[in-house]
Design a protein around this motif. Sequence first.
Motif: not given
Lengths: 320, 320
Positions: B103-104, B112-113, B122-127, B153-156
């Motif tokens: 989680x960012x 994020x990239x 891994x799942x990636x969450x962008x905040x 969620x990243x990218x969408x």
Amino acid sequence: MKNKPDVLIVGAGAIGSFYGAILKKAGCRVSTVLRSDYEMVKAQGVRITSPLGDLSYQPDQVYRDGEVPSEAPDFLILCVKVLPGVDRVKLVAPWMGEKTCLVLIENGLGIEKELADAYPSNPLISCLAFIAVSRAESGVIEHKAHGKLVMGQYPEGINDNCRVLSKLFQQGGININLTEKVVGERWRKCLWNTPFNPLSVIADGADTRTILETPGGEALIRAMMQEVVDVAAAEGHPMKQELIDKNIAGTRKMPAYRNSMALDYLSGRPIEREAVLGNVVAIAEHHGIAVPHLNTVLVALKMRAELEAGHRINGDEGIS
Amino acid sequence: MKNKPDVLIVGAGAIGSFYGAILKKAGCRVSTVLRSDYEMVKAQGVRITSPLGDLSYQPDQVYRDGEVPSEAPDFLILCVKVLPGVDRVKLVAPWMGEKTCLVLIENGLGIEKELADAYPSNPLISCLAFIAVSRAESGVIEHKAHGKLVMGQYPEGINDNCRVLSKLFQQGGININLTEKVVGERWRKCLWNTPFNPLSVIADGADTRTILETPGGEALIRAMMQEVVDVAAAEGHPMKQELIDKNIAGTRKMPAYRNSMALDYLSGRPIEREAVLGNVVAIAEHHGIAVPHLNTVLVALKMRAELEAGHRINGDEGIS
């Protein structure tokens, strides 16, 4: 005009004191109007170290604001910085005689008009100084290098006053370029100064090497120079495109140095923002020419001035 | 996923410590990885004053670089600043489990990239955090106002991890906007940050009121915002034109304040230049879009960084 004219230097800082010394050496009667260095210079004259030798001299008269000479000078040489709070028309008023030739040795663009308008029957000479000179302490000037003056009648032409004055400077050891188009020469000088000087301030006093070698730095300088070229052309002062290359190459050949505005900034002295940059952006707007790079730097400098003027907020809450 | 997940905060400064407190309040097991505040927090926990009440807590574990938990966390929340010298991929590596959701909570664009590429399974969450919070002293955080997170969620898209985490934050008293298009939301936040933050630095830490009320200031901000809108549109994230008006009007309604980058600058801390501005200019170049205002500010900031890196010259000769 007398063979050895009376000269009065108004604003005898580093530049004014230096060129006064040259005219003194050439045999002129040279007086100065001083503010902070008045007592010191009155007591012991101006000391000037220079590659040209010891140029120290005692001005024939040392005045301060409010005093007036019994006789008006033949040449009144104005060397003050061009700053918003400084009313140059008023500053020279007490010393201007009917035939006094007003001589500007000052930086920037569009700086002659208000004086020409105020003293329409006095001859007006506009000069650009290419010089490295600084005030070490009260009454002590260090001339480090160069000294050439580009000189012409304003708004154009070369009159007898130019010829007389240029000969005197040459006798004192200074190179003079007489020009029929001094305003065009101001644009040529601003091709360098208008990008480099203000950018160096928002870059915290950066020197020429830092400015050119930072990634994107040379490209930014070139873009700003192109904007100056475009505005100058619209004003009727076209410059050859290759002048940009020449300016960049010339700067790269020199050792890294800080320009005079960077030094003013780093010493907490006021900077000639409007004369060097603001007037160019105003002229661009007048012609409808976009100068986004110059304008960004100008507005950032204005914001800094607002802060310095004490318009800082007290709160310090930051929102991420 | 467990009902009350294990959370690890990497980079527990003001923002990380605050959101850790919220998740602790929601019943999670919350551990932190610290550098400078390690000893203090290990001894006496984190003290947090907040309009939400006393949020002080003792993390379940306090780690420092080099230590590794026996079990990987369910959520690894990364809150470090995005700075050139900080290898975020390496920073999180020791703590990432097979199923750890990264989680960012970080500022900027295009951040994020590199993490998505390094941890593709891994799942990636962008905040995005909208918050006023600061570190008063070692182990002491002052939450002043706001706190909303925009999350996706990243990218969408919005995955189950987003839903679980957003519920926990909401239980702790935080507003959450879940979004299918978090990158678009980053552009919307950068519409404000990319002009205001870096400009405030070259304007010597100027506050919002100084920036908008300096002559030419609002026009410059609008021109920079237009450049952000143009670049975002080329990237497939169109923004409504009136968003510029809304941002200006919203800023004018608030009391004058300094943004987080201005505060970082004034405190001598590093600034997130590339995340907030450099990446936008790079994307503009990729699309062939001219961003002269943004680029001028970027290059000036790079010059300042060169000087800070010790590439100052020693000479100080000024040529007028």
